[in-house]
Design an enzyme around this catalytic site. Structure first.
Site, PDB file in Angstrom:
ATOM      1  N   SER A 191      -7.086   4.976  -1.042  1.00  0.00           N
ATOM      2  CA  SER A 191      -5.640   4.874  -0.888  1.00  0.00           C
ATOM      3  C   SER A 191      -5.341   3.649  -0.039  1.00  0.00           C
ATOM      4  CB  SER A 191      -5.094   6.128  -0.186  1.00  0.00           C
ATOM      5  OG  SER A 191      -3.764   5.939   0.252  1.00  0.00           O
ATOM      6  N   TYR A 211      -5.799  12.231   7.036  1.00  0.00           N
ATOM      7  CA  TYR A 211      -5.790  11.629   5.701  1.00  0.00           C
ATOM      8  C   TYR A 211      -6.260  10.181   5.755  1.00  0.00           C
ATOM      9  CZ  TYR A 211      -4.158  10.454   1.008  1.00  0.00           C
ATOM     10  OH  TYR A 211      -4.091  10.036  -0.294  1.00  0.00           O
TER      11      TYR A 211
END
Length: 254
Positions: free
Chosen positions: A138, A151
């Site tokens: 990501s 995350y």
């Protein structure tokens, strides 16, 4: 020879788009997911793809589950040529007061689960002198976000893991790359939009427009675009692309 691909978390979002794309290219696709034992989820997947493909229950956090899944794929199809790790979770929490549960589940799923899948398939890939490993990272691997320590850490860890796998696989025809998208129009993003609508009272069009305007192209990345990139990276044309993280950021780094 027909290639055999494992896709973790392939029942929705980018994983589903990748499964559809590889299946359409003639690849034998095997999906592992926590909901893989749910008949309704499997039936919906087959309807979306337009053909029955193998779906098995898989918890990437559990070494025994990973080993059993990979062993079944090899027993059924003889080999694993491609591994695409898309299984992941997302939950926000500030560092102060951050629970162990959110941290552990995020790291165990997004990072450690990816490691366990690679560890399980890599011996076979090395032995057959061919393998393509794709990890879904990501832009959060490169940039911090408030309330996203777990995350961001899990996704950044994938970059370091991929570099090591790339070096160990290079002499054996095994590549390892990661893809780091910005906002992609998936079910997860829809949940964010729904939550913001509930919190602010804004219309869906207003919230959607805000996400679209967050990058210079003014449009969200589509799951099919990520799937097309994966199809290229796992092909013979992607042989020399390894130890690389490709940001699909639409011109935005958040």
């Amino acid at each position: 020879m027909t290639k055999v691909a494992i896709i973790t978390g392939g029942l929705s979002g980018m994983g589903l788009a990748i499964a559809k794309r590889l299946h359409a290219a003639g690849t034998t696709v095997c999906i592992g997911a926590r909901r893989g034992n749910d008949p309704a989820a499997v039936a919906k997947l087959h309807e979306q793809i337009g053909a029955p493909i193998a779906v098995v229950g898989l918890d990437v956090r559990d070494s025994a589950s990973v080993a059993a899944f990979v062993e079944k794929v090899v027993a059924d199809h003889g080999r694993v040529d491609i591994l695409v790790n898309t299984a992941g979770v997302y939950e926000e929490a500030p560092v102060i007061g951050h629970s162990d549960q959110i941290w552990d589940d995020t790291i165990d799923t997004n990072l450690t689960g990816t490691f366990k899948m690679i560890r399980a398939v890599m011996p076979g890939m090395v032995a057959q002198k061919f393998g393509r490993i794709i990890n879904l990272a990501s832009v959060a691997a490169h940039n911090g976000m408030p309330d996203n320590a777990a995350y961001c850490t899990s996704k950044a860890g994938l970059l370091g893991l991929g570099r090591c796998v790339s070096l160990e696989g290079a002499a054996h025809g095994v590549t390892c790359t990661s893809i780091s998208p910005t906002w992609v129009e998936t079910e997860m993003l829809k949940q964010f939009v729904d939550q913001e609508i509930a919190d602010t009272g804004a219309t869906r069009a207003e919230v959607q427009a805000k996400y679209e305007a967050s990058n210079p192209q003014g449009a969200l990345v589509q799951p099919s675009e990520i799937a097309d990139l994966v199809a290229f990276l796992v092909s013979d044309a992607g042989r020399a692309i390894t130890m690389e993280d490709i940001q699909v950021n639409a011109g935005s780094l958040w």
